[in-house]
Design a protein around this motif. Structure first.
Motif: not given
Length: 136
Positions: A7-13, A36-45, A67-77
């Protein structure tokens, strides 16, 4: 095969794991979340594991990989809702989950992500002079 909802909540998945994680489900979650990180541009998971009663080494490694994949895609987990038995099992398996932040609940997880991204939010506000700041 069942899919884990994202689910997308603001800038967080928000990923709420409500089922037993089979290997196939875990791999599908990794792929779905990266897309979803790439499609939404979210910066938090936030990964909510409140419903998980037990984990095995594969699920522990999957959390670390996400967490590693998210970090590479510029999202904190942040992993939230870890039960004591799950924490004990992860430690006994030797999985320290390096690079993964944890919080007791979703609200605290959102606060951790917001604190990790203050410069980015300041930049966004500077770009939009009509934007209003909100407090948590």
């Amino acid at each position: 095969m069942e899919r884990v909802p994202i689910l997308k909540i603001g800038d967080i998945l928000l990923v709420s794991i409500q089922l037993d994680m089979s290997d196939q489900t875990a791999v599908a979650l990794q792929e779905d979340l990266a897309e979803r990180i790439v499609a939404t541009g979210c910066h938090g998971v936030i990964i909510d594991i409140t419903a998980l009663d037990i984990v095995d080494s594969f699920v522990g490694r999957m959390l670390s990989t996400i967490a590693s994949i998210s970090k590479v895609l510029d999202a904190e987990t942040v992993v939230v809702g870890m039960r004591p038995a799950v924490a004990i099992t992860l430690v006994e398996l030797g999985l320290s989950l390096n690079g993964i932040r944890t919080a007791l609940n979703v609200e605290r997880g959102m606060e951790l992500i917001a604190a990790a991204l203050p410069d980015e939010l300041d930049d966004q506000l500077a770009d939009d002079p009509d934007a209003e700041t909100a407090t948590l």
